[in-house]
Each structure stands twice: as C-alpha cells, then as structure tokens.
Design a protein around this motif. Structure first.
Motif, PDB file in Angstrom:
ATOM      1  N   MET A 153       0.059  -6.637  -3.785  1.00 43.51           N
ATOM      2  CA  MET A 153      -0.964  -6.162  -4.878  1.00 43.51           C
ATOM      3  C   MET A 153      -1.783  -6.898  -5.217  1.00 43.51           C
ATOM      4  O   MET A 153      -1.982  -8.309  -4.941  1.00 43.51           O
ATOM      5  N   ASP A 180      -2.717  -0.840  -3.635  1.00 46.25           N
ATOM      6  CA  ASP A 180      -3.360  -0.507  -4.977  1.00 46.25           C
ATOM      7  C   ASP A 180      -2.310  -0.601  -6.057  1.00 46.25           C
ATOM      8  O   ASP A 180      -2.489  -1.092  -7.023  1.00 46.25           O
ATOM      9  N   GLU A 181      -1.098  -0.014  -5.794  1.00 44.23           N
ATOM     10  CA  GLU A 181      -0.012   0.063  -6.482  1.00 44.23           C
ATOM     11  C   GLU A 181       1.029  -0.088  -5.683  1.00 44.23           C
ATOM     12  O   GLU A 181       1.054   0.970  -4.535  1.00 44.23           O
ATOM     13  N   VAL A 186       5.639  -0.047  -6.172  1.00 47.22           N
ATOM     14  CA  VAL A 186       6.952  -0.293  -6.897  1.00 47.22           C
ATOM     15  C   VAL A 186       8.085  -0.067  -6.133  1.00 47.22           C
ATOM     16  O   VAL A 186       8.034   0.925  -5.289  1.00 47.22           O
ATOM     17  N   ARG A 215       2.666  11.285 -15.053  1.00 47.95           N
ATOM     18  CA  ARG A 215       1.232  10.907 -14.436  1.00 47.95           C
ATOM     19  C   ARG A 215       0.627  12.164 -14.031  1.00 47.95           C
ATOM     20  O   ARG A 215      -0.960  12.258 -14.077  1.00 47.95           O
TER      21      ARG A 215
END
Length: 137
Positions: free
Chosen positions: A10, A81-82, A84, A97
C-alpha cells in the motif's frame, strides 16, 4: 517446486512479502492466476480478494479496493489503494461503508463530489459481493 515472489504494498507500507505457489489477483478484465514463469504483464485491479496459495490450497486472503499488479516470470507485485486481511473484514463494516457512500452521494453538492461518491458506492458494493462469495469458500 518453483515459487513466485509475491509482494502486496500500500502507499504507506508493505502488507506482505512471501514466496507462494500461486497468487490469484482480481484484475479489471477478470481474475488471473500467477505461477512461476508467468508472462510479464501489468494490470489494473478491481475491488475484490487476492488469494495466496501454498501447497495447493489458499493460505491467505486479502480484501483490496483497487490498484495495479505487475507480473514478471519471477514475481508478482500488487500496489493496492487499500488492502486488509480478509478475515478482519466484517459484514457490518462493509454495510457501514456502503451507507456512508450512499449518504455522501445524497449530500453531494457538485458534480465532482457526485462522481467520487458514486465511485465509493460502487466499490462498497463490489466489496460486499466479494466478501459474501469468499466467506462461503
């Protein structure tokens, strides 16, 4: 058996660096698997799940929002970008979200704000679909 070096990065940190038997990446044009000796390519990534395989089974999963993947015969690097770990994402977080994106769309005062909110809403819905699919696997 040969391995492929996989890096998930990231902007602010490296999420994972490991050797894997195979990595499956959600490319914009469709999922693609990366094995040792893969032809070089660069691809954009859609919101979804990356799977890291060891010994013929999935060892790790990561939920990602988007980014780019660069593949060479020896390695696969994903610039996300992200990103997890899949197991840390809950349905409630994804619902929240989506609601936040819907509220942003409702509150958008300019065309630019509307475009951003529409994109955020599409990402939220894509992530919910991916979570529902992979949670059952």
């Amino acid at each position: 058996m040969a391995k492929v070096l996989f890096r998930l990065v990231m902007p602010e940190r490296e999420v994972l660096a490991t050797e894997a038997d195979m990595v499956v990446v959600p490319g914009t044009e469709g999922d693609f698997g990366v094995l040792p000796g893969h032809a070089p390519l660069i691809s954009t990534i859609r919101p979804g799940v990356i799977e890291v395989y060891q010994g013929g089974k999935v060892e790790r999963r990561f939920m990602i929002v988007g980014g780019f993947a660069e593949v060479t015969p020896e390695r696969c690097t994903v610039l996300a970008d992200e990103a997890v770990p899949f197991e840390t994402v809950t349905v409630e977080q994804l619902d929240q979200r989506e609601r936040r994106a819907e509220n942003d769309l409702t509150d958008a005062a300019t065309d630019a704000e509307k475009v951003v909110a529409e994109k955020d809403l599409a990402v939220a819905r894509d992530l919910k679909r991916a979570q529902a699919y992979y949670a059952s696997r």
